[in-house]
Write a protein that holds these residues in place. Structure first.
Motif, PDB file in Angstrom:
ATOM      1  N   LYS A 444       0.825  -1.206   0.000  1.00 18.88           N
ATOM      2  CA  LYS A 444       0.000   0.000   0.000  1.00 18.88           C
ATOM      3  C   LYS A 444       0.861   1.260   0.000  1.00 18.88           C
ATOM      4  O   LYS A 444       0.579   2.222  -0.726  1.00 18.88           O
ATOM      5  N   GLU A 448       0.849   3.992  -3.049  1.00 16.39           N
ATOM      6  CA  GLU A 448       0.474   5.397  -2.882  1.00 16.39           C
ATOM      7  C   GLU A 448       1.627   6.333  -3.254  1.00 16.39           C
ATOM      8  O   GLU A 448       1.401   7.420  -3.795  1.00 16.39           O
ATOM      9  N   TRP A 451       1.722   6.421  -7.020  1.00 14.01           N
ATOM     10  CA  TRP A 451       0.558   7.168  -7.510  1.00 14.01           C
ATOM     11  C   TRP A 451       0.813   8.674  -7.436  1.00 14.01           C
ATOM     12  O   TRP A 451       0.559   9.407  -8.394  1.00 14.01           O
ATOM     13  N   ARG A 452       1.321   9.140  -6.306  1.00 18.86           N
ATOM     14  CA  ARG A 452       1.567  10.578  -6.154  1.00 18.86           C
ATOM     15  C   ARG A 452       2.674  11.043  -7.099  1.00 18.86           C
ATOM     16  O   ARG A 452       2.620  12.156  -7.628  1.00 18.86           O
ATOM     17  N   SER A 456       2.173  13.860 -10.001  1.00 23.09           N
ATOM     18  CA  SER A 456       3.032  15.054 -10.044  1.00 23.09           C
ATOM     19  C   SER A 456       3.500  15.384 -11.458  1.00 23.09           C
ATOM     20  O   SER A 456       3.891  16.520 -11.734  1.00 23.09           O
ATOM     21  N   LYS A 471     -11.963  13.732  -4.111  1.00 29.05           N
ATOM     22  CA  LYS A 471     -10.795  14.378  -3.502  1.00 29.05           C
ATOM     23  C   LYS A 471      -9.754  13.373  -3.026  1.00 29.05           C
ATOM     24  O   LYS A 471      -8.566  13.694  -2.906  1.00 29.05           O
ATOM     25  N   LYS A 472     -10.190  12.157  -2.744  1.00 29.94           N
ATOM     26  CA  LYS A 472      -9.258  11.139  -2.253  1.00 29.94           C
ATOM     27  C   LYS A 472      -8.222  10.748  -3.302  1.00 29.94           C
ATOM     28  O   LYS A 472      -7.209  10.124  -2.974  1.00 29.94           O
ATOM     29  N   ARG A 474      -6.201  12.570  -4.518  1.00 32.20           N
ATOM     30  CA  ARG A 474      -4.965  13.293  -4.203  1.00 32.20           C
ATOM     31  C   ARG A 474      -3.961  12.379  -3.488  1.00 32.20           C
ATOM     32  O   ARG A 474      -2.749  12.616  -3.550  1.00 32.20           O
ATOM     33  N   LYS A 475      -4.494  11.340  -2.817  1.00 33.80           N
ATOM     34  CA  LYS A 475      -3.630  10.477  -2.018  1.00 33.80           C
ATOM     35  C   LYS A 475      -3.507   9.056  -2.557  1.00 33.80           C
ATOM     36  O   LYS A 475      -2.473   8.412  -2.384  1.00 33.80           O
ATOM     37  N   THR A 476      -4.583   8.563  -3.175  1.00 33.73           N
ATOM     38  CA  THR A 476      -4.596   7.148  -3.563  1.00 33.73           C
ATOM     39  C   THR A 476      -5.440   6.928  -4.810  1.00 33.73           C
ATOM     40  O   THR A 476      -6.424   7.654  -5.029  1.00 33.73           O
ATOM     41  N   ALA A 479      -9.850   5.487  -4.517  1.00 33.58           N
ATOM     42  CA  ALA A 479     -10.540   6.621  -3.904  1.00 33.58           C
ATOM     43  C   ALA A 479     -11.955   6.299  -3.449  1.00 33.58           C
ATOM     44  O   ALA A 479     -12.590   7.115  -2.786  1.00 33.58           O
TER      45      ALA A 479
END
Length: 507
Positions: A444, A448, A451-452, A456, A471-472, A474-476, A479
């Motif tokens: 995990k 993540e 993914w970020r 980017s 909005k999730k 943004r992290k994963t 979502a």
């Protein structure tokens, strides 16, 4: 009691019959023949014996008779007709006498139970006429049955079954091409009704061969096989009808519901076709080959780029039309499975996989839903081979709603629009492949992180599409969550990406 005998029937070994030959015209001819037998010939023969047809469709029929000898005469005649026309399709058929003071609803239910027992016990055996003597030559079309002398089709030596299928295909083609067809009344099968309405209302192009459904672009070489079936349709025949004591009222309403379902499905198929042209699909490219329309069963083959959008509107309009045509508080729903694959993929396998998808999405929700899968590998025999769960995370959504997204299921329209906007904003295709690797990462933390890092490197206008969706993101990439299990729609999104036309905006 005016009617004392109820004959209920259902067709056997249909899939074996339709897909016995891999040739498109034979497959289509088989569907045409069965549709004609079920919708037109069943009614004609029933009326010859004084029967009252309650319903036909999807290979099934329910007919009432006053006299036992008429019921038995009809049973013999309809079974003979099926075997004469197809040379191999049999019927499961039962004649059930009404009990004293038995409600018509209970009588029908008892007959249905008898039919299912009869299917298991006796009639589901495949009937064929292959001799036990040595076969001098097998059919060049199906390669199963014995070819018969004098039955040649396009330089192929055929068995009688394949020969009759080709005759049915040619017969419908000739009928549709006739200038009088658009104004013909009565005695039309379900397929003929669809074609007649389309010819009247849109620049309709008939499909004669599989190549008519594909184009020159890579994504155009894919076809979509759609299979849809009704949800909770049996409940329509309960409710007020379940305890109805007046036979005339019961029969009138039962026939209204049966006809309403058939008309709703045909109208939905036509309106979905018109809607696809209205929102921007090109007339020259948009074609649908309807394989089956009966009761609440629907099957069709279409260009892969058009398959999901057409299905979306088919389900949407079916819900609307059933509400209006059957006079319901809420319309009824369809579940649809869509397989998009190369046009060389065996059609019988497309049917099996589309049916599997339909069954899965049907079990997921009571509302109108669809599921789709795009196949690049011709060796896939089950959808489960493509659907994965990594460390408690689902890599595919599986079921999409026709309505708005809720806490259980996402909206297909939302998915399509996200893919369309990405394509419209020139999202780089080179970025797509990484998504499949990132979402399959077991760790995990690593997933993540990757993914970020992937995010980017995206342009702001591309990131916004994901963040507006949830909005999730943004992290994963996972979502969304259902029943405590995280899932991602990104594989579905990018599977669909190549089959989306950025100029076609869903309404």
């Amino acid at each position: 009691m005016k009617y004392r005998y109820l004959v209920v029937s259902d067709t056997n070994n249909i899939i074996d019959y339709i897909y016995a030959s891999p040739k498109f015209k034979m497959i289509r001819g088989a569907s045409i023949l069965l549709d004609e037998l079920n919708i037109v010939e069943t009614v004609r023969i029933a009326e010859e014996f004084g029967g009252l047809v309650l319903s036909t469709g999807g290979g099934e029929a329910r007919v009432l008779f006053e006299r036992k000898e008429d019921a038995e005469g009809y049973m013999t005649a309809i079974q003979r007709k099926y075997l004469e026309a197809t040379d191999e399709v049999s019927l499961s058929i039962v004649n059930v006498e009404r009990r004293e003071h038995e409600l018509m609803h209970d009588w029908l239910q008892r007959a249905e139970e008898r039919l299912r027992l009869s299917e298991i016990a006796k009639y589901k055996k495949k009937i064929h006429n292959i001799s036990i003597a040595p076969i001098m030559k097998r059919c060049d079309s199906c390669h199963q049955r014995a070819a018969e002398k004098g039955l040649e089709v396009e330089e192929m030596h055929c068995c009688r079954s394949c020969y009759n299928k080709k005759k049915a295909f040619d017969g419908l083609k000739e009928k549709i091409d006739s200038p009088k067809f658009s104004d013909q009344d009565g005695d039309l099968s379900g397929l003929e009704e669809v074609y007649q309405q389309l010819i009247k209302e849109v620049p309709f192009q008939r499909v004669e061969k599989m190549s008519d459904l594909v184009g020159d672009e890579p994504s155009d070489s894919f076809i979509g096989f759609i299979y849809a079936d009704g949800k909770g349709i049996g409940q329509l025949f309960k409710g007020d009808l379940e305890r109805e004591t007046d036979d005339e009222t019961f029969i009138r309403r039962y026939k209204e519901i049966s006809k309403g379902l058939k008309d709703s499905l045909i109208s939905a198929a036509v309106e979905a076709y018109k809607k696809c042209l209205e929102i921007g699909f090109e007339e020259e490219e948009f074609r649908v080959d309807f394989s089956s329309i009966g009761g609440d069963d629907f099957a069709a083959i279409i260009n892969g780029k058009h398959a999901t959008v057409y299905t979306y509107y088919l389900l949407k309009y079916f819900n609307l039309f059933t509400k209006n045509k059957i006079n319901l508080k809420e319309g009824k729903h369809l579940a649809a499975g869509i397989i998009i694959a190369k046009s060389t993929y065996p059609i019988h396998q497309l049917y099996n996989l589309a049916y599997e998808l339909m069954a899965k999405t049907k079990a997921e929700s009571n509302e109108s839903t669809l599921d789709f899968q795009i196949l690049y590998d011709s060796n896939i025999t089950s959808i489960d081979e493509k659907r994965m769960n990594i460390d408690g995370r689902d890599l595919y959504v599986r079921t999409y709603r026709i309505g708005d997204s809720d806490d259980q299921h996402l909206s297909f329209k939302d998915l399509y629009e996200k893919a369309r906007k990405l394509k419209e904003r020139k999202f780089p295709s080179s970025k797509i492949k990484a998504i499949y690797r990132i979402t399959a990462e077991p760790s995990k933390l690593m997933m993540e992180f990757e993914w970020r890092e992937w995010l980017s490197r995206l342009e702001k206008e591309h990131k916004e599409i994901f963040f507006e969706w949830n909005k999730k993101f943004r992290k994963t990439p996972f979502a969304f969550e259902r029943n405590g299990i995280p899932y991602t729609p990104l594989r579905d999104l990018f599977d669909l990406y190549e089959f989306v036309d950025e100029k076609v905006v869903m309404e």
